[in-house]
Motif scaffolding. Structure first.
Motif, PDB file in Angstrom:
ATOM      1  N   ALA A   1       0.809  -1.219   0.000  1.00 12.42           N
ATOM      2  CA  ALA A   1       0.000   0.000   0.000  1.00 12.42           C
ATOM      3  C   ALA A   1       0.846   1.274   0.000  1.00 12.42           C
ATOM      4  CB  ALA A   1      -0.935   0.009   1.212  1.00 12.42           C
ATOM      5  N   ILE A   2       2.173   1.116   0.000  1.00 10.72           N
ATOM      6  CA  ILE A   2       3.057   2.283   0.004  1.00 10.72           C
ATOM      7  C   ILE A   2       3.339   2.705  -1.435  1.00 10.72           C
ATOM      8  CG2 ILE A   2       5.291   3.200   0.740  1.00 10.72           C
ATOM      9  CD1 ILE A   2       5.400   1.074   2.873  1.00 10.72           C
ATOM     10  N   PRO A   3       3.056   3.954  -1.809  1.00 17.66           N
ATOM     11  CA  PRO A   3       3.372   4.424  -3.165  1.00 17.66           C
ATOM     12  C   PRO A   3       4.859   4.284  -3.460  1.00 17.66           C
ATOM     13  CG  PRO A   3       1.951   5.985  -2.026  1.00 17.66           C
ATOM     14  CD  PRO A   3       2.389   4.984  -1.003  1.00 17.66           C
ATOM     15  N   GLN A   4       5.185   4.066  -4.720  1.00 17.36           N
ATOM     16  CA  GLN A   4       6.564   3.808  -5.115  1.00 17.36           C
ATOM     17  C   GLN A   4       7.512   4.923  -4.671  1.00 17.36           C
ATOM     18  OE1 GLN A   4       7.558   1.056  -6.426  1.00 17.36           O
ATOM     19  NE2 GLN A   4       9.693   1.555  -6.852  1.00 17.36           N
ATOM     20  N   GLU A   5       7.081   6.162  -4.842  1.00 21.78           N
ATOM     21  CA  GLU A   5       7.937   7.303  -4.463  1.00 21.78           C
ATOM     22  C   GLU A   5       8.253   7.281  -2.977  1.00 21.78           C
ATOM     23  OE1 GLU A   5       7.572  12.085  -3.782  1.00 21.78           O
ATOM     24  OE2 GLU A   5       6.086  11.075  -5.037  1.00 21.78           O
ATOM     25  N   VAL A   6       7.229   7.045  -2.158  1.00 19.43           N
ATOM     26  CA  VAL A   6       7.418   7.012  -0.701  1.00 19.43           C
ATOM     27  C   VAL A   6       8.271   5.819  -0.312  1.00 19.43           C
ATOM     28  CG1 VAL A   6       6.247   6.894   1.524  1.00 19.43           C
ATOM     29  CG2 VAL A   6       5.208   8.162  -0.361  1.00 19.43           C
ATOM     30  N   PHE A   7       8.025   4.668  -0.952  1.00 22.72           N
ATOM     31  CA  PHE A   7       8.784   3.464  -0.640  1.00 22.72           C
ATOM     32  C   PHE A   7      10.274   3.669  -0.897  1.00 22.72           C
ATOM     33  CE2 PHE A   7      10.740  -0.579  -1.656  1.00 22.72           C
ATOM     34  CZ  PHE A   7      10.280  -1.409  -0.644  1.00 22.72           C
ATOM     35  N   GLU A   8      10.603   4.255  -2.043  1.00 24.17           N
ATOM     36  CA  GLU A   8      12.012   4.459  -2.372  1.00 24.17           C
ATOM     37  C   GLU A   8      12.658   5.473  -1.431  1.00 24.17           C
ATOM     38  OE1 GLU A   8      12.441   5.418  -6.462  1.00 24.17           O
ATOM     39  OE2 GLU A   8      11.815   3.435  -7.158  1.00 24.17           O
ATOM     40  N   ARG A   9      11.905   6.496  -1.070  1.00 23.86           N
ATOM     41  CA  ARG A   9      12.456   7.504  -0.152  1.00 23.86           C
ATOM     42  C   ARG A   9      12.742   6.898   1.220  1.00 23.86           C
ATOM     43  NH1 ARG A   9       8.876  11.392   1.897  1.00 23.86           N
ATOM     44  NH2 ARG A   9       7.676  11.111  -0.016  1.00 23.86           N
ATOM     45  N   LEU A  10      11.795   6.098   1.728  1.00 25.43           N
ATOM     46  CA  LEU A  10      11.986   5.470   3.035  1.00 25.43           C
ATOM     47  C   LEU A  10      13.070   4.399   2.982  1.00 25.43           C
ATOM     48  CD1 LEU A  10       8.327   5.136   4.387  1.00 25.43           C
ATOM     49  CD2 LEU A  10      10.102   6.732   5.119  1.00 25.43           C
TER      50      LEU A  10
END
Length: 258
Positions: free
Chosen positions: A214-223
């Protein structure tokens, strides 16, 4: 000071809420008074006029020093307010306090709907909502300390061509998150709460699950970058420490006498 008539059940609920907040791993910075002397934060008493922490509230509850549930709530709010007042807007501590403030207000709202929490007209007039508290605290912070929210080139490329999160990266994310300390974990949870709250699954206990899908790709990569940078620095320190110890263990050769 015993609870006021009709406040017993409401205060019990507040005690339960406090214990739940206390038991969370990332609540460690709020459990005890800020050691401003030890941390050399000599301006802390000048900025924060009334210090408060969860440990003090916990002891006051155990000693029946609150008359109303509203008094408990005001002290708990003071913990988050002090943290957000002293720390720069957007810093890890500020974000962690904001996350806890939202979590507390959600639960306290349910208590208010079920019980009389002891608010009188004066309290209601003076009490400001959470957003105004955050606004006032942010005015006192240096704008130069705020984190930049401009998108990076990596994020732009992610928007233009969305890449699927691989199983390896998800597995690495899931295993690495257990290596974070309380503050670092709080940053991850706060980011998810603000940007994709549906990725967090709470079952009512102190445990929380993260739905990686459920994590958007942009947020996932940043985290993922944040987590790996923290773990990488820690690993590098460990390697250097091991190298230093190995050098100490290697005996020096003695020069032969001629």
């Amino acid at each position: 000071m015993p609870p006021a008539p009709g406040q017993e059940d409401a205060i019990k609920r507040m005690t339960k809420i406090l214990n739940n907040l206390w038991s969370r791993t990332d609540s460690a910075p709020f459990r005890e008074p800020v050691d401003w002397r030890g941390l050399e934060l000599f301006d802390y008493p000048k900025v924060i006029k009334k210090m408060m922490d969860l440990g003090t509230i916990k002891r006051r509850l155990e000693r029946n020093q609150y008359e109303t549930a509203h008094q408990v709530a005001e002290d708990i709010r003071l913990v988050w307010h002090n943290c957000m007042t002293y720390n720069a807007d957007g810093s890890d501590f500020w974000l962690l306090a904001k996350s806890y403030s939202r979590r507390f207000e959600d639960r306290y709202r349910k208590v208010k709907n079920e019980f009389d929490v002891g608010e009188d007209l004066h309290d209601e007039e003076d009490e400001s909502d959470e957003s105004s508290d955050e606004g006032e605290s942010s005015k006192r912070k240096s704008s130069s300390s705020k984190k930049s929210k401009e998108p990076t080139d990596e994020n732009e490329s992610t928007r233009s061509g969305k890449r699927d999160t691989s199983l390896d990266s998800r597995a690495r994310f899931g295993s690495n998150i257990f290596l974070l300390n309380g503050i670092e974990l709080g940053h991850v949870v706060t980011t998810l709460e603000l940007e994709c709250p549906n990725a967090l699954i709470e079952d009512g206990s102190t445990q929380m699950e993260i739905n990686l899908d459920a994590i958007p790709q942009e947020v996932f990569e940043r985290l993922s970058g944040f987590i790996e940078s923290k773990i990488g620095k820690r690993s590098l320190l460990d390697i250097n420490h091991e190298d230093d110890e190995s050098e100490e263990r290697i005996p020096k050769k003695k020069k032969k006498k001629s």
